[in-house]
Design a protein around this motif. Structure first.
Motif: not given
Length: 481
Positions: A198-204, A285-295, A316-327
């Motif tokens: 998945d892809v993530f939009n976030y700020q830190y 995946s190696s970022a200290p906030y990865a698990e929080w972002l993935y939740s 860290v500010l979470f904005q959105s997550r996309d599951d890549n459902s586009y073609h």
């Protein structure tokens, strides 16, 4: 008589020393039972060099790579394993020939050879070499090959190396395509690895803790954060987080709580938030906030503070997550690069105009053809300066968002795009003639999961056939480079 014999021998030695025979007759590398001449290794060496220069053209100067200086006089800056760039490309040539040899040997054992279509593909690649020789105004293809691919590389050597590469590529692709999976297996793989796909939009923003100098028992001094400075950084991070409700308030909170810094030269730097757009989960995946972002509990504008050990605290500010459902899409293109004529790192209007004139000429050739996909592919092989696709008819399959430059992608992912559409697109690289092939059947998450399964199976197979295959340098290696 003795004098005449000596003169004749000297003449022969001079002729041999300046002919391709000197390089084609000297073994430089042995892989398994196969010996490669200095000329053949030169071809692999220069191919690796040209590919590197094309791929990293925009950053060559920043990594200390000068195409106008001898490679054996320049320190390699991308790997501590090699002293010079010459060492780096010799190793690249060696690794390539190990791969090609192993794949060709396996292909032959499997009874796979080059058929008529494969030979046609080799002909097309060689035609591109001939066209390049004309474009760069060489008096013959042989002189072009010597200049571009190194000493001893003749038409015979180049064609032989192209055929080896074609056979290795054919067998490799056949093996990769032989792996098939059910929809259920692919869906299961996605479910197990969605945090990576998945892809993530976030700020830190990283609130860095101050450091203090301490002197150890041995008398040596060191600089590090302390419990007190880390606590101060945590307090600042907490203030920023408490004032953050969205992207705008995040930026304002950082500005309000972190003072600007002034360098020795008097230049002031204002703190700013880092934005990550369409960032693939695997890259964090190696970022200290990865698990929080993935939740799965994350919702828009969630905020957290996470410690970076001995450094400070991330807000860290979470904005959105996309599951890549586009073609994904498939497209062909022909690239004409703009040339930086004065090497100042930018393209002048004249540089751009020359590239535009060249792309207009290519487009006119397209318009005068039967305008079939095959016609476009032939033009791409003949004129495109994109080494990643100009031997494949300019084709890129399963293009995903974030893969290409923005203008290229905007054209490809236009909702109105139809198979057979063409157009001219300007990008930071130059100009592209575009040909839209199709929108692919499966969504991108499906493509990622299927590709991962195939790649794992292929890599296991490849490791097995290359296990124990080694390259031994021979005396002719000193004539490579």
């Amino acid at each position: 008589t003795v004098g005449t014999v000596i003169v004749v021998l000297l003449v022969v030695a001079i002729l041999l020393g300046n002919s391709s025979l000197f390089y084609t007759a000297r073994p430089a590398l042995q892989v398994g039972d196969v010996k490669y001449s200095s000329a053949e290794v030169n071809y692999a060496y220069r191919t690796a060099y040209l590919s590197f220069c094309n791929q990293y053209s925009s950053i060559l100067s920043s990594i200390g790579f000068d195409t106008k200086k001898p490679l054996d006089e320049q320190k390699c800056t991308v790997s501590e394993e090699f002293d010079t760039w010459d060492d780096y490309f010799k190793d690249a040539a060696k690794q390539n020939l190990v791969q090609v040899t192993a794949l060709c040997d396996a292909a032959k054992k499997a009874g796979i050879t080059l058929d008529e279509d494969d030979q046609h593909e080799v002909d097309e690649q060689f035609s591109y070499i001939e066209l390049s020789a004309k474009q760069y105004k060489y008096s013959s293809v042989s002189k072009y090959l010597q200049a571009v691919y190194g000493n001893g590389v003749t038409k015979k050597v180049a064609r032989h190396m192209l055929e080896l590469s074609q056979l290795a590529s054919k067998y490799s692709q056949q093996q990769y395509n032989s792996y098939t999976y059910t929809d259920e297996q692919i869906a299961e793989n996605y479910a197990e690895n969605k945090n990576s796909y998945d892809v993530f939009n976030y700020q830190y923003y990283l609130v860095q803790a101050a450091t203090e100098e301490t002197t150890g028992a041995d008398g040596n001094t060191s600089t590090a954060t302390t419990d007190a400075t880390m606590a101060a950084a945590k307090a600042t991070a907490d203030k920023i987080a408490a004032a953050t409700h969205d992207a705008d308030s995040f930026a304002a909170a950082v500005t309000a709580n972190v003072p600007a810094t002034t360098a020795a030269d008097g230049k002031t730097t204002t703190p700013s938030v880092t934005s990550n757009t369409n960032t693939k989960g695997s890259s964090v995946s190696s970022a200290p906030y990865a698990e929080w972002l993935y939740s799965a509990e994350r919702t828009a504008n969630n905020v957290t503070v996470v410690e970076q050990e001995n450094t400070g605290y991330y807000v860290v500010l979470f904005q959105s997550r996309d599951d890549n459902s586009y073609h994904t899409v498939s497209a062909r293109h022909i690239l004409i690069k703009a040339e930086d004529s004065d090497n100042d790192g930018t393209y002048s209007d004249d540089d751009k105009q020359k590239a535009k004139a060249s792309i207009d000429d290519v487009y006119e050739r397209w318009m005068q053809s039967d305008q079939t996909e095959d016609d476009f592919a032939q033009l791409a092989n003949s004129f495109s300066q994109d080494s990643g696709s100009n031997t494949k008819g300019g084709l890129y399959e399963h293009i995903y968002k974030g893969q290409m430059v923005p203008s290229f992608e905007d054209w490809c992912f236009d909702p109105a795009r139809q198979s057979g559409d063409t157009g001219i697109v300007e990008s930071s690289n130059g100009y592209h003639v575009m040909y839209f092939v199709s929108t692919n059947e499966n969504p991108y998450w499906y493509v990622q999961a299927e590709t991962s399964l195939k790649s794992d199976a292929y890599n296991e197979w490849y490791s097995a056939i290359t296990d124990g295959v080694e390259a031994e340098q021979l005396s002719g290696m000193k004539y490579v480079g």
